[in-house]
Scaffold this active site. Structure first.
Site, PDB file in Angstrom:
ATOM      1  NE  ARG A 180     -11.164   4.893  16.151  1.00 58.13           N
ATOM      2  CZ  ARG A 180     -11.005   4.189  15.501  1.00 58.13           C
ATOM      3  NH1 ARG A 180     -11.037   4.282  13.846  1.00 58.13           N
ATOM      4  NH2 ARG A 180     -11.361   2.750  15.567  1.00 58.13           N
ATOM      5  CE  LYS A 239      -7.767  15.438   6.807  1.00 55.61           C
ATOM      6  NZ  LYS A 239      -6.535  15.049   7.296  1.00 55.61           N
ATOM      7  CG  ASP A 273      -3.269  15.995   9.462  1.00 55.57           C
ATOM      8  OD1 ASP A 273      -3.784  15.754  10.318  1.00 55.57           O
ATOM      9  OD2 ASP A 273      -3.857  15.739   8.154  1.00 55.57           O
ATOM     10  N   GLY A 302       3.790   6.419  -0.866  1.00 54.06           N
ATOM     11  CA  GLY A 302       2.512   7.026  -1.140  1.00 54.06           C
ATOM     12  C   GLY A 302       2.536   8.729  -1.463  1.00 54.06           C
ATOM     13  CB  ALA A 303       1.737  10.190  -3.893  1.00 49.44           C
ATOM     14  N   GLY A 353      -3.089  12.453   0.676  1.00 48.79           N
ATOM     15  CA  GLY A 353      -3.339  13.365   1.454  1.00 48.79           C
ATOM     16  C   GLY A 353      -2.224  13.572   2.637  1.00 48.79           C
TER      17      GLY A 353
HETATM   18  P1  NAP Z   1      -5.135   8.497  -0.023  1.00 46.41           P
HETATM   19  O1  NAP Z   1      -5.129  10.106  -0.435  1.00 46.41           O
HETATM   20  O2  NAP Z   1      -6.212   7.963  -0.607  1.00 46.41           O
HETATM   21  O3  NAP Z   1      -3.883   8.057  -0.612  1.00 46.41           O
HETATM   22  C1  NAP Z   1      -3.711   6.429  -0.533  1.00 46.41           C
HETATM   23  C2  NAP Z   1      -2.226   6.222  -0.844  1.00 46.41           C
HETATM   24  O4  NAP Z   1      -2.211   4.799  -0.945  1.00 46.41           O
HETATM   25  C3  NAP Z   1      -1.966   6.416  -2.442  1.00 46.41           C
HETATM   26  O5  NAP Z   1      -0.624   6.900  -2.363  1.00 46.41           O
HETATM   27  C4  NAP Z   1      -2.197   4.904  -3.256  1.00 46.41           C
HETATM   28  O6  NAP Z   1      -1.409   4.973  -4.243  1.00 46.41           O
HETATM   29  C5  NAP Z   1      -1.621   4.033  -2.119  1.00 46.41           C
HETATM   30  N1  NAP Z   1      -2.177   2.860  -2.337  1.00 46.41           N
HETATM   31  C6  NAP Z   1      -3.582   2.489  -2.306  1.00 46.41           C
HETATM   32  N2  NAP Z   1      -3.694   1.182  -2.794  1.00 46.41           N
HETATM   33  C7  NAP Z   1      -2.292   0.596  -2.718  1.00 46.41           C
HETATM   34  C8  NAP Z   1      -1.620  -0.595  -3.400  1.00 46.41           C
HETATM   35  N3  NAP Z   1      -2.475  -1.735  -3.603  1.00 46.41           N
HETATM   36  N4  NAP Z   1      -0.287  -0.546  -3.248  1.00 46.41           N
HETATM   37  C9  NAP Z   1       0.403   0.356  -3.172  1.00 46.41           C
HETATM   38  N5  NAP Z   1       0.033   1.755  -2.803  1.00 46.41           N
HETATM   39  C10 NAP Z   1      -1.337   1.683  -2.848  1.00 46.41           C
HETATM   40  O7  NAP Z   1      -5.222   8.345   1.471  1.00 46.41           O
HETATM   41  P2  NAP Z   1      -4.461   9.397   2.679  1.00 46.41           P
HETATM   42  O8  NAP Z   1      -5.582  10.249   3.578  1.00 46.41           O
HETATM   43  O9  NAP Z   1      -3.175   9.918   2.340  1.00 46.41           O
HETATM   44  O10 NAP Z   1      -4.518   7.936   3.978  1.00 46.41           O
HETATM   45  C11 NAP Z   1      -3.264   7.112   3.424  1.00 46.41           C
HETATM   46  C12 NAP Z   1      -3.326   6.388   4.874  1.00 46.41           C
HETATM   47  O11 NAP Z   1      -2.658   7.273   6.154  1.00 46.41           O
HETATM   48  C13 NAP Z   1      -4.740   5.568   5.474  1.00 46.41           C
HETATM   49  O12 NAP Z   1      -4.164   4.390   6.176  1.00 46.41           O
HETATM   50  C14 NAP Z   1      -4.963   6.719   6.535  1.00 46.41           C
HETATM   51  O13 NAP Z   1      -5.758   5.861   7.695  1.00 46.41           O
HETATM   52  C15 NAP Z   1      -3.767   7.030   7.212  1.00 46.41           C
HETATM   53  N6  NAP Z   1      -3.565   8.554   7.824  1.00 46.41           N
HETATM   54  C16 NAP Z   1      -3.251   8.489   8.962  1.00 46.41           C
HETATM   55  C17 NAP Z   1      -3.411   9.768   9.694  1.00 46.41           C
HETATM   56  C18 NAP Z   1      -3.062   9.928  11.181  1.00 46.41           C
HETATM   57  O14 NAP Z   1      -3.390  10.939  12.140  1.00 46.41           O
HETATM   58  N7  NAP Z   1      -2.042   9.015  11.655  1.00 46.41           N
HETATM   59  C19 NAP Z   1      -3.591  10.830   8.967  1.00 46.41           C
HETATM   60  C20 NAP Z   1      -4.041  10.851   7.697  1.00 46.41           C
HETATM   61  C21 NAP Z   1      -4.071   9.597   7.336  1.00 46.41           C
HETATM   62  P3  NAP Z   1      -1.906   5.596  -5.758  1.00 46.41           P
HETATM   63  O15 NAP Z   1      -1.959   6.841  -5.902  1.00 46.41           O
HETATM   64  O16 NAP Z   1      -1.349   4.659  -6.687  1.00 46.41           O
HETATM   65  O17 NAP Z   1      -3.407   5.171  -5.476  1.00 46.41           O
END
Ligand code: NAP
Length: 280
Positions: A21, A71, A108, A134-135, A137
């Site tokens: 976006r 990133k 961020d 969560g852990a 990015g």
């Molecule tokens: P990421 O690095 O792929 O991390 C995903 C996280 O979700 C990990 O902690 C993962 O746990 C967990 N997860 C996945 N499946 C799961 C399940 N079934 N049960 C419990 N935990 C689960 O992704 P990210 O970049 O951090 O993004 C995460 C979310 O934040 C996304 O929805 C993204 O759209 C959002 N986001 C928003 C912004 C914003 O500006 N608002 C910015 C960045 C990201 P494991 O380690 O166990 O796999």
């Protein structure tokens, strides 16, 4: 004859990039402030990232944003990384300096904090324990920004326990890893709950979390913005919590980057929010 650019260029590098976006946000501001410039989606495959980042200078770009999967890799490709981005271990913004050097930032976390303050101006990080789920990015950005704002206790829980423990080991106090199975109990006496997992996002099941132990005064934030109201936020609202969705984080992280590239600190208006929501 001056070679100073009057038409400013910026963009976002990602792979894939069509979901981003950011072009809508930045081009909205370019039009709103009557600037000459453009912000483009830049599809860059991982093997081309180094050439693309180096190309910013040659093409006269003011800079770029970086999104998945670039990133972390971008950190090694810039001349200087600011301290917050270094702590987060990732960049989301590059600014080409007047001397042509590339400076890396990560907005961020600042965007996340501002989104809380927009909803609850009196919010303070030191008010009470924060629970972060969560852990990945997004969690790194949230944890670093909460710690920088003075949070005294950050309870970090992740499905894969080793990843939460690794972050707790890396950041030290105030971050404490807690087993995922204890997530409901970990909410006791918390002042802030933040979901940074993908659970509750469109196409994913709802986050499996009982909110009973969460004090009613706690602020509840989900960094997800599709949908704007996740099942977690819906349940929290029904209990009377103040809630914050991920749109504010997305919009607020863009402001300092736009300022650095185009020289105007832009405002987040209802029209901009509507333009983004129209894409969902
Ligand atoms: P990421 O690095 O792929 O991390 C995903 C996280 O979700 C990990 O902690 C993962 O746990 C967990 N997860 C996945 N499946 C799961 C399940 N079934 N049960 C419990 N935990 C689960 O992704 P990210 O970049 O951090 O993004 C995460 C979310 O934040 C996304 O929805 C993204 O759209 C959002 N986001 C928003 C912004 C914003 O500006 N608002 C910015 C960045 C990201 P494991 O380690 O166990 O796999």
């Amino acid at each position: 004859m001056s070679h100073a650019p009057t038409f400013r260029l910026a963009g976002v590098m990602g792979w894939p990039i069509s979901h981003s976006r950011s072009p809508i946000i930045h081009n909205h501001w370019i039009a709103q402030y009557g600037l000459k410039g453009s912000y483009a989606p830049l599809p860059v495959a991982p093997e081309n990232l180094a050439d693309a980042v180096r190309g910013l200078r040659a093409l006269g770009f003011a800079g770029c944003n970086l999104t998945i999967p670039h990133k972390v890799a971008a950190m090694a490709l810039v001349d200087q990384v600011d301290a917050t981005a270094r702590r987060m271990g990732a960049l989301n913004t590059i600014v080409v300096q007047p001397d042509g050097s590339l400076h890396g930032f990560n907005n961020d976390g600042a965007g996340f904090i501002q989104s809380l303050l927009d909803e609850q101006p009196a919010w303070r990080a030191e008010t009470g324990p924060a629970v972060v789920l969560g852990a990945g990015g997004a969690a790194r950005a949230v944890v670093v920004s909460l710690a920088e704002r003075g949070a005294k206790e950050i309870r970090l829980l992740n499905r894969t326990a080793a990843k939460a423990q690794a972050l707790a080991d890396e950041f030290g106090i105030p971050v404490r890893a807690i087993p995922w199975e204890q997530r409901a109990d970990a909410l006791a006496d918390a002042a802030l709950l933040v979901n940074t997992t993908n659970q509750g996002m469109v196409g994913q099941p709802a986050l499996d979390l009982a909110l009973d132990a969460l004090p009613k005064h706690a602020l509840v934030c989900d960094v997800i913005y599709t949908p704007l109201e996740t099942p977690l936020l819906k349940a929290a609202k029904a209990r009377g919590h103040v809630t914050v969705n991920g749109l504010g984080m997305l919009l607020n992280q863009a402001r300092p980057a736009f300022n650095a590239w185009f020289g105007v600190m832009p405002e987040i208006t209802p029209a901009l929010r509507a333009a983004i929501v129209a894409t969902f």
